[in-house]
Design an enzyme around this catalytic site. Sequence first.
Site, PDB file in Angstrom:
ATOM      1  CE  LYS A  54      -0.945  -2.920   3.154  1.00 16.80           C
ATOM      2  NZ  LYS A  54      -2.259  -2.312   2.893  1.00 16.80           N
ATOM      3  CD  GLN A  98      -3.844   0.995   3.648  1.00 19.83           C
ATOM      4  OE1 GLN A  98      -2.869   0.480   3.119  1.00 19.83           O
ATOM      5  NE2 GLN A  98      -4.724   0.284   4.356  1.00 19.83           N
ATOM      6  CG  ASP A 121      -4.931  -4.146  -2.115  1.00 21.86           C
ATOM      7  OD1 ASP A 121      -4.258  -4.951  -1.455  1.00 21.86           O
ATOM      8  OD2 ASP A 121      -5.295  -3.038  -1.689  1.00 21.86           O
TER       9      ASP A 121
END
Length: 298
Positions: A54, A98, A121
């Site tokens: 990412k 994460q 997200d």
Amino acid sequence: MIETQLLSGTVVAAAVKEEVAARVVALAKRDKSVGLATVLVGEDPASEVYVRNKRRTAENLGIKSIHHQLPADTSQGEVDDLILRLNEDPAVNGILVQLPLPAGLDGERTVNLIDPTKDADGLHPSNLGKLILGRPGLTPCTPTGVMRILEHYGIEVTGRHAVVIGRSFLVGRPLALLFNQKGVDATVTMAHSRTPNLAAVARAADIVVAAVGVPKLVGPDFVKPGATVIDVGINRTDDGLVGDADFEALQGIAGAMTPVPKGVGPMTVAMLMHNTVTAAEAACSRGNRPSSPVVVER
Ligand code: NAD
């Protein structure tokens, strides 16, 4: 004999990333940089790979990567404080924590602390709520990536019957909502581990999405000839990475299908970048103020 069309997530992700890079350049012309903060707690090898990927993608697109690596024994209070600092930092447009967090830390609490306008997200309850209400907001990356693949390849969704197998808050549930939003207008069946006669349910679909975590669950008995199959599953087996659908067995049956790897996976990262630049554009229009202060109950 049906020739099964390959739906390449790599190709669609490249198109999304090209669009994101152009939007980053447009913001730079207005003296606005774009920043994505990543938070990794502990040393889980798979999580480290995901975060590295990412960060690299962000940097390739001109998005500044701001990484916070915390030891596994970090307290919930320290994680909370970091999130609150990132919420207030005008250089940060997107925040990605994460998951899963190490034992003893509460991932749900941590995500709930993120300013919803920086929720790269798309998993904050406020954004999931907007999805239910049909209001604009940041949407979860993997389900949005699935919709982008269908759109890119011109797969008709309106009026079609989509069967989504798997009801996780990460993939299945938000995807079902995206399918039946006004303007998209698919008819959706959400199937799960307690669905009787799953193969027959799936066989009624024009579009079958498998987001389950069971290798090769979706075989020829699950797919109506000509139907589209979207395979979200990523299963590590002795034979390597395998999806939730049986790619080889479905050749000549499915009308179109995503592979694993190089299917939905690359879309998840691309949509994370898409959400980040969308958040940066919105911050630019708001004059960089966070949407509302986040109150922490200690
Ligand atoms: P999850 O474990 O949270 O949810 C799985 C769902 O599948 C549950 O709702 C359960 O009811 C259903 N299920 C389980 N066994 C079933 C069965 N035998 N028949 C029917 N339904 C069954 O998983 P998740 O987070 O939604 O992930 C699903 C899969 O997608 C996993 O393989 C995961 O690795 C993968 N995934 C991929 C990406 C990507 O970027 N491609 C992103 C997220 C998840």
